[in-house]
Design a protein around this motif. Sequence first.
Motif, PDB file in Angstrom:
ATOM      1  N   ALA A   1       0.828  -1.212   0.000  1.00 41.46           N
ATOM      2  CA  ALA A   1       0.000   0.000   0.000  1.00 41.46           C
ATOM      3  C   ALA A   1       0.860   1.258   0.000  1.00 41.46           C
ATOM      4  N   PHE A   2       0.243   2.360  -0.351  1.00 45.38           N
ATOM      5  CA  PHE A   2       0.891   3.669  -0.309  1.00 45.38           C
ATOM      6  C   PHE A   2       0.057   4.550   0.610  1.00 45.38           C
ATOM      7  N   LEU A   3       0.595   4.819   1.774  1.00 41.46           N
ATOM      8  CA  LEU A   3      -0.140   5.595   2.773  1.00 41.46           C
ATOM      9  C   LEU A   3       0.322   7.038   2.746  1.00 41.46           C
ATOM     10  N   ALA A   4      -0.618   7.950   2.657  1.00 45.44           N
ATOM     11  CA  ALA A   4      -0.295   9.376   2.782  1.00 45.44           C
ATOM     12  C   ALA A   4      -0.809   9.859   4.131  1.00 45.44           C
ATOM     13  N   ILE A   5       0.100  10.459   4.917  1.00 45.76           N
ATOM     14  CA  ILE A   5      -0.275  10.993   6.225  1.00 45.76           C
ATOM     15  C   ILE A   5      -0.374  12.509   6.107  1.00 45.76           C
ATOM     16  N   CYS A   6      -1.528  13.029   6.434  1.00 40.14           N
ATOM     17  CA  CYS A   6      -1.744  14.471   6.352  1.00 40.14           C
ATOM     18  C   CYS A   6      -2.128  15.015   7.721  1.00 40.14           C
ATOM     19  N   GLY A   7      -1.955  16.291   7.879  1.00 37.42           N
ATOM     20  CA  GLY A   7      -2.297  16.936   9.140  1.00 37.42           C
ATOM     21  C   GLY A   7      -1.577  18.262   9.220  1.00 37.42           C
ATOM     22  N   ALA A   8      -2.058  19.121  10.104  1.00 30.84           N
ATOM     23  CA  ALA A   8      -1.452  20.442  10.250  1.00 30.84           C
ATOM     24  C   ALA A   8      -0.095  20.311  10.944  1.00 30.84           C
ATOM     25  N   ASN A   9       0.644  21.420  11.002  1.00 33.52           N
ATOM     26  CA  ASN A   9       1.898  21.425  11.760  1.00 33.52           C
ATOM     27  C   ASN A   9       1.613  21.033  13.209  1.00 33.52           C
ATOM     28  N   GLY A  10       2.453  20.158  13.752  1.00 32.82           N
ATOM     29  CA  GLY A  10       2.278  19.743  15.140  1.00 32.82           C
ATOM     30  C   GLY A  10       1.233  18.654  15.323  1.00 32.82           C
ATOM     31  N   ALA A  11       0.743  18.099  14.225  1.00 34.48           N
ATOM     32  CA  ALA A  11      -0.281  17.054  14.340  1.00 34.48           C
ATOM     33  C   ALA A  11       0.312  15.717  14.774  1.00 34.48           C
ATOM     34  N   GLY A  12       1.636  15.564  14.621  1.00 30.25           N
ATOM     35  CA  GLY A  12       2.292  14.311  15.029  1.00 30.25           C
ATOM     36  C   GLY A  12       2.760  13.469  13.852  1.00 30.25           C
ATOM     37  N   LYS A  13       2.724  14.030  12.645  1.00 30.44           N
ATOM     38  CA  LYS A  13       3.083  13.262  11.441  1.00 30.44           C
ATOM     39  C   LYS A  13       4.539  12.790  11.496  1.00 30.44           C
ATOM     40  N   THR A  14       5.428  13.745  11.740  1.00 23.80           N
ATOM     41  CA  THR A  14       6.849  13.401  11.734  1.00 23.80           C
ATOM     42  C   THR A  14       7.192  12.499  12.918  1.00 23.80           C
ATOM     43  N   THR A  15       6.540  12.726  14.066  1.00 22.60           N
ATOM     44  CA  THR A  15       6.776  11.847  15.220  1.00 22.60           C
ATOM     45  C   THR A  15       6.399  10.416  14.877  1.00 22.60           C
ATOM     46  N   LEU A  16       5.254  10.258  14.220  1.00 21.96           N
ATOM     47  CA  LEU A  16       4.814   8.921  13.815  1.00 21.96           C
ATOM     48  C   LEU A  16       5.835   8.290  12.873  1.00 21.96           C
ATOM     49  N   LEU A  17       6.293   9.082  11.912  1.00 23.86           N
ATOM     50  CA  LEU A  17       7.251   8.562  10.937  1.00 23.86           C
ATOM     51  C   LEU A  17       8.569   8.165  11.608  1.00 23.86           C
ATOM     52  N   ARG A  18       9.009   8.966  12.574  1.00 27.71           N
ATOM     53  CA  ARG A  18      10.267   8.670  13.276  1.00 27.71           C
ATOM     54  C   ARG A  18      10.137   7.412  14.142  1.00 27.71           C
ATOM     55  N   ILE A  19       8.962   7.184  14.668  1.00 25.03           N
ATOM     56  CA  ILE A  19       8.749   5.938  15.427  1.00 25.03           C
ATOM     57  C   ILE A  19       8.797   4.749  14.468  1.00 25.03           C
ATOM     58  N   LEU A  20       8.142   4.891  13.326  1.00 20.04           N
ATOM     59  CA  LEU A  20       8.163   3.800  12.334  1.00 20.04           C
ATOM     60  C   LEU A  20       9.590   3.521  11.864  1.00 20.04           C
ATOM     61  N   ALA A  21      10.418   4.574  11.841  1.00 13.34           N
ATOM     62  CA  ALA A  21      11.805   4.427  11.377  1.00 13.34           C
ATOM     63  C   ALA A  21      12.751   3.979  12.489  1.00 13.34           C
ATOM     64  N   THR A  22      12.229   3.746  13.678  1.00 11.64           N
ATOM     65  CA  THR A  22      12.995   3.355  14.882  1.00 11.64           C
ATOM     66  C   THR A  22      13.917   4.471  15.373  1.00 11.64           C
ATOM     67  N   LEU A  23      13.663   5.700  14.928  1.00 11.78           N
ATOM     68  CA  LEU A  23      14.485   6.823  15.404  1.00 11.78           C
ATOM     69  C   LEU A  23      13.907   7.427  16.681  1.00 11.78           C
ATOM     70  N   ALA A  24      12.686   7.059  17.025  1.00 13.14           N
ATOM     71  CA  ALA A  24      12.072   7.507  18.290  1.00 13.14           C
ATOM     72  C   ALA A  24      11.349   6.310  18.889  1.00 13.14           C
ATOM     73  N   ARG A  25      11.228   6.340  20.217  1.00 13.49           N
ATOM     74  CA  ARG A  25      10.578   5.208  20.897  1.00 13.49           C
ATOM     75  C   ARG A  25       9.176   5.588  21.302  1.00 13.49           C
TER      76      ARG A  25
END
Lengths: 251, 265
Positions: free
Chosen positions: A48-72
Motif C-alpha cells: 500500500a501507499f499511505l499518505a499521512i496528512c495533518g497540520a503542523n504539530g499534528a504528530g506526522k513526523t513523530t509517527l514517521l520517526r517511530i516507524l523508522a525506529t528513530l524515536a521510541r
Amino acid sequence: MTEVVEKTSAPVAAAAAADSALEVRALSKAFGTRKALDSLSFELPTGAFLAICGANGAGKTTLLRILATLARPSSGSVSVLGCDIKEQPDEVRARIGFISHRSMLYPDLTAEENLLLAARLYGVVEPQTRVSELLAAVELTARRYDLARSFSRGMTQRLAIARALIHDPQLVLLDEPYTGLDPHASEIFDALLATQRASRSFVLVSHDLRKGFELASHLLLLNRGKLELFAPSAELDFASFSQLYYQTVGG
Amino acid sequence: MTATEPTPRATPSVPTATATSAAAATLTPTATRRPSTFRQYRILLGKDLRREFRTREMLTSMGIYAVLVLIVFGTALMQASAGFDVLPVAGGLIWALIVFTSLLGLNRSFSHEKEEAALEGIMLVPLDRSVIFLAKASANVLFLLVVEIITLPLFYFLFLSGSALAATFGLAIVPLLVGTIGIAGVGTLLATITVNTRGQDVLLAVLFVPLVFPLLYACVAATSVALLGGEDMMATFGPAVALAAAYDVIMILVSWLLYDFIISA
C-alpha cells in the motif's frame, strides 16, 4: 564476531510473508506532559501507499520517526512488515528506507562515497554495481565524484533518495520528500516512485493534500496526535477529503 | 475508523511508468548480507578518517590551538626568572595542553554528523550502535595522537631543551597513550550527549573536566615522574598508570553499554 543475516533468513521470510506493512496498536508518544500521538491504531496492507496528512504539530513526523525506529513510543505497539520495532529493531531497519527533508548525507564525501558508505554498512552484496545503478536512476552519474556539499538542494535530495533505496527496502518512509525539489527533480522522484511502488510499500508525510491524495492507496489524517481518518483512498474523492481536512485542522 | 462518509473517488493521476526515465526503470532488486560488527566499525572509522584527511578540519584547528596554548605557556613562563626549570611542572603543562586541545577537537567531532542529520542516517542502519561510539572514539584517539606527535616535540624544544631529562623520559609515552584513549572515550560519549544542546561547547567542558579528573590526576603523576626519574620512580609510575588504565577500561565499558540509550535519546 562475524554476524551474517541473509535476506533469505527466517525473519526476512516472515516479513516477506507478512500481510501488513504496518500494524499500529494503541500507539502513544508523549514529550513531557504533551501528547504528540494519542492512542493510534491502524493496519496498512503490504504494497500500500499511505499518505499521512495533518497540520503542523499534528504528530506526522513523530509517527514517521517511530516507524523508522528513530524515536521510541511511550506506549502501544508497532509492527513493521511483521517485525516489532521494540523487539526486532534491526530487522525493521534492514527493511525500511527513510527520506527526510534533511539529506542524512555527509557533505564532505562525494556522491559515490556517500552511497558506498551506506551500501557497505547495509551489506549490499555488490555495492559498486548498486551505487552506479542508483546514481543513474537519479541522474547523478556525471556528478558521482563531486562532493555532496557542492550539490544544489534538488540534487542533494535526489542523492538522499538514492541513499534511502540503496539496500532495496520493502517499506519506504518519506517525510516531505518534495521539499526543495525543482520540477525536474520532482519528475525524477515521481518516476522512481512509479517504478518502485509495485515492489514495496510507502508511507508519505506531506502538506500537499493533492499530491498525497493522488499518490496514496490509503489516507491517514492526524489532528493534534489523534487519528481523524484512516481509509482507502478509493473510498474518497479529493473534494470530500479536502473538506474533511479543513474541517479538522481549521482554516 | 473512518471519521467521514466515504464518497466514490475519481481515478487518481498517480505517476505512471511511462513517465519514468529509462534509468529509473532499470532499478533492480539487490541482496544484502549483514556485515560483521568489526567490518561496520572499520567502515565507520574509515569514513571519519577519509573525511578528516580531506577537510583537515579537526587536525588544523587542534594543531593551531595547541600552538597558541604553547605560546601562552611561554609568555607565562617568561615572567619567571631566567633560570626557572620547567621540568618539575612539565607533566602538568603537557596535560593542560592535551585537555584544552582535545576539548576543541571533541566539540567538532560531531559537527559534521549534525549538519545534514547524517548521524540519523547511520542510526537507520541495522548495527550495534555502540559501534558508532567505538569508531568515533578511535578516530578521536588517532587525531589527538597526531596533534600530540606534532606539538610535544615543540613543547620539548621550547621548554625542556635546557633541562636534564631523566633516562626514563621515554616511559612518558605510556601515560600519554593511556590518557589519550581515556580522554577520547569519555569525550566522545559526552560529545554525543551535548551535540544537540544549546551552548554545547561550554556544556562539554563543564561535564568533561570533572569526569576526567581521576584520569588527569593519574596521568600527570605518571608523566611527571617519568620525566623527573628518581630511585622510587616506579613506586609512583606503576600505580598511576594502573589507575589510568583502570579508568579507561571502566569508562569505555560504561560508554559502550550506555551508548545505545544515549544516542537514541
